[in-house]
Design an enzyme around this catalytic site. Structure first.
Site, PDB file in Angstrom:
ATOM      1  CG  ASP A  13      -1.880  -1.180   1.220  1.00  0.00           C
ATOM      2  OD1 ASP A  13      -2.250  -1.655   0.133  1.00  0.00           O
ATOM      3  OD2 ASP A  13      -2.219  -1.658   2.328  1.00  0.00           O
ATOM      4  CE  LYS A  16       2.370  -2.413  -4.345  1.00  0.00           C
ATOM      5  NZ  LYS A  16       2.006  -2.093  -2.963  1.00  0.00           N
ATOM      6  N   GLY A  40      -4.638  -4.347  -3.612  1.00  0.00           N
ATOM      7  CA  GLY A  40      -5.641  -3.313  -3.856  1.00  0.00           C
ATOM      8  C   GLY A  40      -4.898  -2.074  -4.308  1.00  0.00           C
ATOM      9  CG  HIS A  41      -2.358  -2.151  -6.966  1.00  0.00           C
ATOM     10  ND1 HIS A  41      -1.533  -2.774  -7.861  1.00  0.00           N
ATOM     11  CD2 HIS A  41      -1.972  -2.595  -5.731  1.00  0.00           C
ATOM     12  CE1 HIS A  41      -0.686  -3.557  -7.206  1.00  0.00           C
ATOM     13  NE2 HIS A  41      -0.939  -3.470  -5.917  1.00  0.00           N
ATOM     14  CD  GLN A 224       0.638  -8.940  -2.627  1.00  0.00           C
ATOM     15  OE1 GLN A 224       1.269  -9.523  -3.474  1.00  0.00           O
ATOM     16  NE2 GLN A 224      -0.617  -8.641  -2.786  1.00  0.00           N
TER      17      GLN A 224
HETATM   18  P1  GDP Z   1      -0.737   0.365  -3.603  1.00  0.00           P
HETATM   19  O1  GDP Z   1      -1.361  -0.904  -3.136  1.00  0.00           O
HETATM   20  O2  GDP Z   1       0.722   0.427  -3.306  1.00  0.00           O
HETATM   21  O3  GDP Z   1      -1.030   0.699  -5.036  1.00  0.00           O
HETATM   22  O4  GDP Z   1      -1.400   1.523  -2.706  1.00  0.00           O
HETATM   23  P2  GDP Z   1      -2.958   1.664  -2.291  1.00  0.00           P
HETATM   24  O5  GDP Z   1      -3.709   2.123  -3.473  1.00  0.00           O
HETATM   25  O6  GDP Z   1      -3.430   0.455  -1.588  1.00  0.00           O
HETATM   26  O7  GDP Z   1      -2.852   2.767  -1.174  1.00  0.00           O
HETATM   27  C1  GDP Z   1      -2.259   4.010  -1.400  1.00  0.00           C
HETATM   28  C2  GDP Z   1      -3.294   5.105  -1.095  1.00  0.00           C
HETATM   29  O8  GDP Z   1      -2.650   6.349  -1.006  1.00  0.00           O
HETATM   30  C3  GDP Z   1      -4.323   5.254  -2.217  1.00  0.00           C
HETATM   31  O9  GDP Z   1      -5.538   5.654  -1.650  1.00  0.00           O
HETATM   32  C4  GDP Z   1      -3.729   6.378  -3.066  1.00  0.00           C
HETATM   33  O10 GDP Z   1      -4.717   7.106  -3.778  1.00  0.00           O
HETATM   34  C5  GDP Z   1      -3.106   7.245  -2.021  1.00  0.00           C
HETATM   35  N1  GDP Z   1      -1.891   7.994  -2.444  1.00  0.00           N
HETATM   36  C6  GDP Z   1      -0.902   7.611  -3.286  1.00  0.00           C
HETATM   37  N2  GDP Z   1       0.072   8.533  -3.319  1.00  0.00           N
HETATM   38  C7  GDP Z   1      -0.314   9.512  -2.477  1.00  0.00           C
HETATM   39  C8  GDP Z   1       0.306  10.726  -2.043  1.00  0.00           C
HETATM   40  O11 GDP Z   1       1.409  11.090  -2.433  1.00  0.00           O
HETATM   41  N3  GDP Z   1      -0.402  11.478  -1.127  1.00  0.00           N
HETATM   42  C9  GDP Z   1      -1.623  11.100  -0.653  1.00  0.00           C
HETATM   43  N4  GDP Z   1      -2.224  11.885   0.236  1.00  0.00           N
HETATM   44  N5  GDP Z   1      -2.220   9.959  -1.037  1.00  0.00           N
HETATM   45  C10 GDP Z   1      -1.557   9.177  -1.920  1.00  0.00           C
HETATM   46  P1  IMO Z   2      -0.953  -4.169  -2.227  1.00  0.00           P
HETATM   47  O1  IMO Z   2      -0.538  -4.693  -3.571  1.00  0.00           O
HETATM   48  C1  IMO Z   2      -0.954  -4.624   2.102  1.00  0.00           C
HETATM   49  C2  IMO Z   2      -1.074  -8.706   3.671  1.00  0.00           C
HETATM   50  C3  IMO Z   2      -2.321  -9.155   4.413  1.00  0.00           C
HETATM   51  C4  IMO Z   2      -1.706 -10.098   5.415  1.00  0.00           C
HETATM   52  C5  IMO Z   2      -0.595 -10.774   4.619  1.00  0.00           C
HETATM   53  C6  IMO Z   2      -0.982 -12.126   4.052  1.00  0.00           C
HETATM   54  O2  IMO Z   2      -2.230  -3.432  -2.241  1.00  0.00           O
HETATM   55  O3  IMO Z   2       0.168  -3.407  -1.604  1.00  0.00           O
HETATM   56  P2  IMO Z   2      -2.541 -12.825   2.008  1.00  0.00           P
HETATM   57  O4  IMO Z   2      -3.999 -12.596   1.773  1.00  0.00           O
HETATM   58  O5  IMO Z   2      -1.657 -12.260   0.944  1.00  0.00           O
HETATM   59  O6  IMO Z   2      -2.212 -14.263   2.313  1.00  0.00           O
HETATM   60  O7  IMO Z   2      -2.239 -12.041   3.368  1.00  0.00           O
HETATM   61  O8  IMO Z   2      -0.286  -9.876   3.558  1.00  0.00           O
HETATM   62  N1  IMO Z   2      -1.297  -8.179   2.304  1.00  0.00           N
HETATM   63  C7  IMO Z   2      -1.209  -6.887   1.976  1.00  0.00           C
HETATM   64  N2  IMO Z   2      -0.998  -5.803   2.750  1.00  0.00           N
HETATM   65  N3  IMO Z   2      -1.059  -4.487   0.764  1.00  0.00           N
HETATM   66  C8  IMO Z   2      -1.248  -5.561  -0.026  1.00  0.00           C
HETATM   67  O9  IMO Z   2      -1.249  -5.493  -1.368  1.00  0.00           O
HETATM   68  C9  IMO Z   2      -1.379  -6.841   0.581  1.00  0.00           C
HETATM   69  N4  IMO Z   2      -1.581  -8.089   0.107  1.00  0.00           N
HETATM   70  C10 IMO Z   2      -1.517  -8.913   1.175  1.00  0.00           C
HETATM   71  O10 IMO Z   2      -2.972  -8.074   5.023  1.00  0.00           O
HETATM   72  O11 IMO Z   2      -1.101  -9.370   6.453  1.00  0.00           O
HETATM   73 MG    MG Z   3      -2.860  -1.555  -1.802  1.00  0.00          MG
END
Ligand code: GDP
Ligand code: IMO
Ligand code: MG
Length: 424
Positions: A13, A16, A40-41, A224
């Site tokens: 999270d 990316k 979850g992206h 991840q």
């Molecule tokens: P990922 O799994 O690495 O793609 O990240 P996620 O989408 O799960 O979580 C990142 C969250 O931070 C999302 O809600 C993005 O919209 C938000 N985000 C990404 N870059 C920034 C930033 O520079 N500032 C803020 N405030 N939010 C950001």
């Molecule tokens: P993105 O791509 C954050 C975590 C789960 C749990 C562990 C194992 O959005 O960054 P799993 O279901 O993979 O067997 O769970 O990994 N986890 C993540 N945490 N971002 C993710 O993906 C994750 N995918 C799995 O919360 O701790």
């Molecule tokens: Mg994510």
């Protein structure tokens, strides 16, 4: 040759997808190579928020080829829902390709994920319950079912029947659960899904190889993060794949010589969702503030993410284990209005200073963060050039760079596509 790998350098999270989306403006191909719909992206384009789980984030660009590689485990129902959602928003998936070698997440995988977590009780991992672990288990055990198996009716049916029989027995006799699967029903349901996915099937290793060979710009979208890597992460509180850059070669079917840039995405602080150690975790009002301002709630499960200060021991570990050539530092806008911002520069175990991330969780539990304090900054969300950033924010970026031993080339100041600053 232009092949860039983008990975998470913390516990996932890190933002990316936002970086992938920005870089996709100039990319020809975006490839997912590991994980599944545990990812979850989020991509924010003005008022539109797109959430991707299996479909590569490059799909928003109509000419970009989007590949789900052999290392990804695919929930057919999940990816079809994503495809339908995209179509409903007027986004084409004509450029989507799914590896014939990728493994299928079956319904019993999801059940097993859930009941194993229940069985673990207080020592649960906090998985996403998407069946990821059990699917990779079958892959390693050599009983998994792959997309290419669907193309041969007899093979597909035989594999489903064999798996259903064994899984039913495990579910009932090991875990004492009443959930039981009917092989015919599973075959019928999954045949419907897979028939719809068939047009997307391809030998994606050829597509990736040819794209790189013909000088197309290729991005690999990590899922991840480094500390969730099954080998290098905080085992057993990890996922079941290899989110580090090394995982890309296997999961996309290319050699390491074909990659020429490795970007690690970090947040200006650290979050973790699910259980497991987290040395710089905050349990106070500052942690709450970061969670609220940063909207730190899981994209896949909605769970509150645990929040803590930036940890340079982890940053350095990610740079070393993934050979990162640069860092994209997201979300430093979230730290606005915090008077004194802390960075963990090392750990302390008794009188001993620890500079490298420990292998053993028991050792890690004995480690206390050693913090450095830096002056904070105000609202930076409207700033678009590095020179305009407050000196305090620049000093923070430079300190991250020094401590982690890789250049910070991008700084995130908000979730939107344009809220990104290239560092001069
Ligand atoms: P990922 O799994 O690495 O793609 O990240 P996620 O989408 O799960 O979580 C990142 C969250 O931070 C999302 O809600 C993005 O919209 C938000 N985000 C990404 N870059 C920034 C930033 O520079 N500032 C803020 N405030 N939010 C950001
Ligand atoms: P993105 O791509 C954050 C975590 C789960 C749990 C562990 C194992 O959005 O960054 P799993 O279901 O993979 O067997 O769970 O990994 N986890 C993540 N945490 N971002 C993710 O993906 C994750 N995918 C799995 O919360 O701790
Ligand atoms: Mg994510």
């Amino acid at each position: 040759m232009s092949a860039k790998v983008i990975i998470g350098a913390q516990w996932g999270d890190e933002g990316k997808a936002k970086i992938i989306d920005i870089l996709s403006q100039e990319a020809d191909v975006v490839v997912r190579s590991q994980g599944g719909n545990n990812a979850g992206h989020t991509v924010t384009v003005n008022d539109d928020v797109f959430k991707f789980h299996l479909v590569p984030s490059g799909i928003l660009y109509p000419d970009t080829l989007c590949i789900v590689g052999n290392g990804v485990v695919i929930d057919p129902k999940g990816i079809l829902e994503e495809i339908t959602n995209l179509h409903n928003k007027g986004i084409s998936t004509d450029n989507l390709k799914i590896s014939l070698r990728s493994h299928i997440v079956m319904p019993y995988h999801k059940t097993l994920d859930g009941i194993k977590e229940e069985y673990r009780g207080n020592s649960d991992i906090g998985t996403t319950k998407k069946g990821i672990g059990p699917c990779y288990m079958d892959k390693a055990e050599r009983s998994g079912i792959r997309m290419c198996d669907y193309l041969n009716k007899e093979v597909f049916e035989a594999k489903v029947r064999e798996n259903v029989e064994i899984k039913n027995s495990i579910i009932k006799n090991v875990y004492g659960s009443d959930v039981q699967y009917d092989a015919d029903a599973v075959i019928k349901e999954y045949r419907e899904y897979l028939e719809q996915l068939k047009p997307y099937f391809a030998d994606t290793t050829v597509l990736v190889y040819e794209a790189i060979k013909s000088d197309k710009k290729v991005l690999f979208e990590g899922a991840q993060g480094t500390l969730l890597d099954i080998d290098l992460g905080t085992y057993p509180y990890v996922t079941s794949s290899h989110p580090i850059t090394g995982g890309v070669c296997v999961g996309a079917g290319i050699g390491p010589t074909m990659i020429n840039e490795c970007i690690g995405v970090m947040k200006g602080y650290v979050t973790r969702v699910g259980k497991g150690p987290f040395p710089t975790e905050l349990f106070d009002a500052t942690g709450e503030k970061i969670r609220d301002v940063g909207h730190e709630f899981g994209t896949t499960t909605g769970r509150a993410r645990r929040c803590g200060w930036f940890d340079a021991v982890i940053g350095k570990f990610a740079v070393r284990t993934s050979g990162l050539t640069s860092i994209a530092l997201n979300k430093i806008d979230v730290l606005a209005d915090i008077d004194k911002v802390k960075i963990c520069v090392a750990y302390k175990k008794g009188d001993e200073i620890i500079n490298e991330f420990p292998a053993s969780l028991e050792e890690l539990a004995k480690c206390e963060p050693v913090y450095e304090e830096m002056d904070g900054w105000g609202d930076i969300s409207n700033i678009r050039s590095y020179s305009e950033l407050p000196e305090t924010a620049k000093a923070y970026v430079k300190r991250v760079e020094e401590l982690c031993d890789a250049k910070v080339t991008m700084v995130g100041v908000g979730p939107n596509r344009d809220q990104n600053i290239y560092v001069d």
